[in-house]
Design a protein around this motif. Structure first.
Motif, PDB file in Angstrom:
ATOM      1  N   MET A   1       0.829  -1.183   0.000  1.00 57.96           N
ATOM      2  CA  MET A   1       0.000   0.000   0.000  1.00 57.96           C
ATOM      3  C   MET A   1       0.874   1.247   0.000  1.00 57.96           C
ATOM      4  O   MET A   1       1.951   1.249   0.562  1.00 57.96           O
ATOM      5  N   ARG A   2       0.356   2.310  -0.580  1.00 56.17           N
ATOM      6  CA  ARG A   2       1.061   3.587  -0.621  1.00 56.17           C
ATOM      7  C   ARG A   2       0.914   4.328   0.697  1.00 56.17           C
ATOM      8  O   ARG A   2      -0.046   4.145   1.417  1.00 56.17           O
ATOM      9  N   GLU A   3       1.855   5.204   0.945  1.00 54.05           N
ATOM     10  CA  GLU A   3       1.757   6.076   2.105  1.00 54.05           C
ATOM     11  C   GLU A   3       0.710   7.150   1.819  1.00 54.05           C
ATOM     12  O   GLU A   3       0.486   7.534   0.677  1.00 54.05           O
ATOM     13  N   THR A   4       0.072   7.661   2.873  1.00 54.34           N
ATOM     14  CA  THR A   4      -0.879   8.740   2.719  1.00 54.34           C
ATOM     15  C   THR A   4      -0.171   9.956   2.135  1.00 54.34           C
ATOM     16  O   THR A   4       0.935  10.288   2.527  1.00 54.34           O
ATOM     17  N   THR A   5      -0.822  10.602   1.189  1.00 61.55           N
ATOM     18  CA  THR A   5      -0.273  11.801   0.586  1.00 61.55           C
ATOM     19  C   THR A   5      -0.098  12.865   1.655  1.00 61.55           C
ATOM     20  O   THR A   5      -0.895  12.983   2.566  1.00 61.55           O
ATOM     21  N   THR A   6       0.933  13.657   1.513  1.00 65.00           N
ATOM     22  CA  THR A   6       1.207  14.692   2.489  1.00 65.00           C
ATOM     23  C   THR A   6       0.348  15.919   2.229  1.00 65.00           C
ATOM     24  O   THR A   6      -0.347  16.016   1.223  1.00 65.00           O
ATOM     25  N   THR A   7       0.435  16.853   3.132  1.00 65.16           N
ATOM     26  CA  THR A   7      -0.274  18.115   3.025  1.00 65.16           C
ATOM     27  C   THR A   7       0.168  18.864   1.770  1.00 65.16           C
ATOM     28  O   THR A   7       1.342  18.849   1.405  1.00 65.16           O
ATOM     29  N   VAL A   8      -0.795  19.523   1.126  1.00 59.81           N
ATOM     30  CA  VAL A   8      -0.517  20.352  -0.044  1.00 59.81           C
ATOM     31  C   VAL A   8      -0.924  21.783   0.302  1.00 59.81           C
ATOM     32  O   VAL A   8      -1.971  22.007   0.909  1.00 59.81           O
ATOM     33  N   PHE A   9      -0.086  22.723  -0.097  1.00 63.49           N
ATOM     34  CA  PHE A   9      -0.370  24.130   0.148  1.00 63.49           C
ATOM     35  C   PHE A   9      -0.607  24.854  -1.167  1.00 63.49           C
ATOM     36  O   PHE A   9       0.107  24.616  -2.145  1.00 63.49           O
ATOM     37  N   THR A  10      -1.618  25.724  -1.187  1.00 66.68           N
ATOM     38  CA  THR A  10      -1.817  26.658  -2.287  1.00 66.68           C
ATOM     39  C   THR A  10      -1.579  28.052  -1.710  1.00 66.68           C
ATOM     40  O   THR A  10      -1.246  28.182  -0.530  1.00 66.68           O
ATOM     41  N   ASP A  11      -1.793  29.072  -2.512  1.00 66.64           N
ATOM     42  CA  ASP A  11      -1.621  30.432  -1.990  1.00 66.64           C
ATOM     43  C   ASP A  11      -2.547  30.703  -0.805  1.00 66.64           C
ATOM     44  O   ASP A  11      -2.188  31.409   0.118  1.00 66.64           O
TER      45      ASP A  11
ATOM     46  N   ALA B   1      -4.161   3.139  -0.540  1.00 67.15           N
ATOM     47  CA  ALA B   1      -4.148   2.109  -1.580  1.00 67.15           C
ATOM     48  C   ALA B   1      -3.901   2.668  -2.978  1.00 67.15           C
ATOM     49  O   ALA B   1      -3.246   2.018  -3.797  1.00 67.15           O
ATOM     50  N   HIS B   2      -4.431   3.874  -3.248  1.00 70.07           N
ATOM     51  CA  HIS B   2      -4.404   4.386  -4.618  1.00 70.07           C
ATOM     52  C   HIS B   2      -3.735   5.753  -4.748  1.00 70.07           C
ATOM     53  O   HIS B   2      -3.562   6.241  -5.869  1.00 70.07           O
ATOM     54  N   GLY B   3      -3.440   6.380  -3.612  1.00 72.25           N
ATOM     55  CA  GLY B   3      -2.792   7.684  -3.644  1.00 72.25           C
ATOM     56  C   GLY B   3      -3.701   8.834  -4.017  1.00 72.25           C
ATOM     57  O   GLY B   3      -3.235   9.924  -4.347  1.00 72.25           O
ATOM     58  N   VAL B   4      -5.018   8.613  -3.935  1.00 73.47           N
ATOM     59  CA  VAL B   4      -5.964   9.667  -4.300  1.00 73.47           C
ATOM     60  C   VAL B   4      -7.291   9.462  -3.572  1.00 73.47           C
ATOM     61  O   VAL B   4      -7.711   8.332  -3.330  1.00 73.47           O
ATOM     62  N   HIS B   5      -7.907  10.536  -3.186  1.00 80.96           N
ATOM     63  CA  HIS B   5      -9.277  10.581  -2.670  1.00 80.96           C
ATOM     64  C   HIS B   5      -9.588  12.022  -2.339  1.00 80.96           C
ATOM     65  O   HIS B   5      -8.989  12.923  -2.922  1.00 80.96           O
ATOM     66  N   LYS B   6     -10.447  12.267  -1.384  1.00 76.70           N
ATOM     67  CA  LYS B   6     -10.880  13.637  -1.085  1.00 76.70           C
ATOM     68  C   LYS B   6      -9.972  14.323  -0.080  1.00 76.70           C
ATOM     69  O   LYS B   6      -9.263  13.679   0.678  1.00 76.70           O
ATOM     70  N   TRP B   7     -10.046  15.660  -0.103  1.00 75.96           N
ATOM     71  CA  TRP B   7      -9.260  16.510   0.773  1.00 75.96           C
ATOM     72  C   TRP B   7     -10.174  17.263   1.732  1.00 75.96           C
ATOM     73  O   TRP B   7     -11.336  17.485   1.443  1.00 75.96           O
ATOM     74  N   VAL B   8      -9.624  17.714   2.852  1.00 79.21           N
ATOM     75  CA  VAL B   8     -10.253  18.716   3.707  1.00 79.21           C
ATOM     76  C   VAL B   8      -9.416  19.975   3.520  1.00 79.21           C
ATOM     77  O   VAL B   8      -8.182  19.915   3.534  1.00 79.21           O
ATOM     78  N   ALA B   9     -10.090  21.111   3.333  1.00 80.13           N
ATOM     79  CA  ALA B   9      -9.394  22.368   3.067  1.00 80.13           C
ATOM     80  C   ALA B   9      -9.475  23.298   4.273  1.00 80.13           C
ATOM     81  O   ALA B   9     -10.544  23.462   4.874  1.00 80.13           O
ATOM     82  N   TYR B  10      -8.346  23.893   4.580  1.00 84.95           N
ATOM     83  CA  TYR B  10      -8.236  24.851   5.681  1.00 84.95           C
ATOM     84  C   TYR B  10      -7.621  26.138   5.136  1.00 84.95           C
ATOM     85  O   TYR B  10      -6.784  26.094   4.226  1.00 84.95           O
ATOM     86  N   ASP B  11      -8.023  27.264   5.713  1.00 85.17           N
ATOM     87  CA  ASP B  11      -7.381  28.533   5.369  1.00 85.17           C
ATOM     88  C   ASP B  11      -5.919  28.440   5.751  1.00 85.17           C
ATOM     89  O   ASP B  11      -5.579  28.032   6.870  1.00 85.17           O
ATOM     90  N   ARG B  12      -5.056  28.799   4.852  1.00 89.32           N
ATOM     91  CA  ARG B  12      -3.616  28.639   5.082  1.00 89.32           C
ATOM     92  C   ARG B  12      -3.107  29.519   6.216  1.00 89.32           C
ATOM     93  O   ARG B  12      -2.186  29.132   6.943  1.00 89.32           O
ATOM     94  N   ILE B  13      -3.688  30.698   6.398  1.00 90.94           N
ATOM     95  CA  ILE B  13      -3.229  31.626   7.425  1.00 90.94           C
ATOM     96  C   ILE B  13      -3.881  31.344   8.782  1.00 90.94           C
ATOM     97  O   ILE B  13      -3.198  31.150   9.779  1.00 90.94           O
ATOM     98  N   SER B  14      -5.225  31.304   8.807  1.00 92.95           N
ATOM     99  CA  SER B  14      -5.949  31.167  10.086  1.00 92.95           C
ATOM    100  C   SER B  14      -6.104  29.729  10.541  1.00 92.95           C
ATOM    101  O   SER B  14      -6.342  29.482  11.729  1.00 92.95           O
TER     102      SER B  14
END
Length: 80
Positions: A1-11, A62-75
Motif C-alpha cells: 500500500m502507498r503512504e498517505t499523501t502529504t499536506t498540499v499548500f496553495t496560496d 491504496a491508490h494515492g488519491v481521494h478527497k481533501w479537507v481544506a483549511y485557510d492557510r493563514i488562520s
C-alpha cells in the motif's frame, strides 16, 4: 500500500487528505446546508463521517488519491 499523501499548500489553502484523524472536520463540512445540497440533502451522523473518513483514508493509502479537507492557510479555519 502507498503512504498517505502529504499536506498540499496553495496560496490560500492547506489541503489535508481525509483520514480518520480529521473525520470531525469531514462531519462539519458535510453537515453544512450548502454542502448537503450536493448530496441530496443527506447529512452524515458522526459515526457515518468516521466510516467515510476511514474509507477515504484507505483510498489514499491504496491508490494515492481521494478527497481533501481544506483549511485557510493563514488562520487554519476549516473552509471545505
Amino acid at each position: 500500500m502507498r503512504e498517505t499523501t502529504t499536506t498540499v499548500f496553495t496560496d490560500r489553502l492547506r489541503l489535508e487528505p481525509v483520514t480518520r484523524e480529521n473525520a470531525g472536520d469531514l462531519w462539519l463540512v458535510h453537515n453544512d446546508d450548502e454542502v448537503a445540497e450536493w448530496y441530496g440533502g443527506w447529512k452524515p451522523s458522526r459515526d457515518e463521517a468516521v466510516q467515510q473518513a476511514e474509507e477515504m483514508g484507505h483510498g489514499w493509502r491504496a491508490h494515492g488519491v481521494h478527497k481533501w479537507v481544506a483549511y485557510d492557510r493563514i488562520s487554519g479555519e476549516l473552509v471545505g
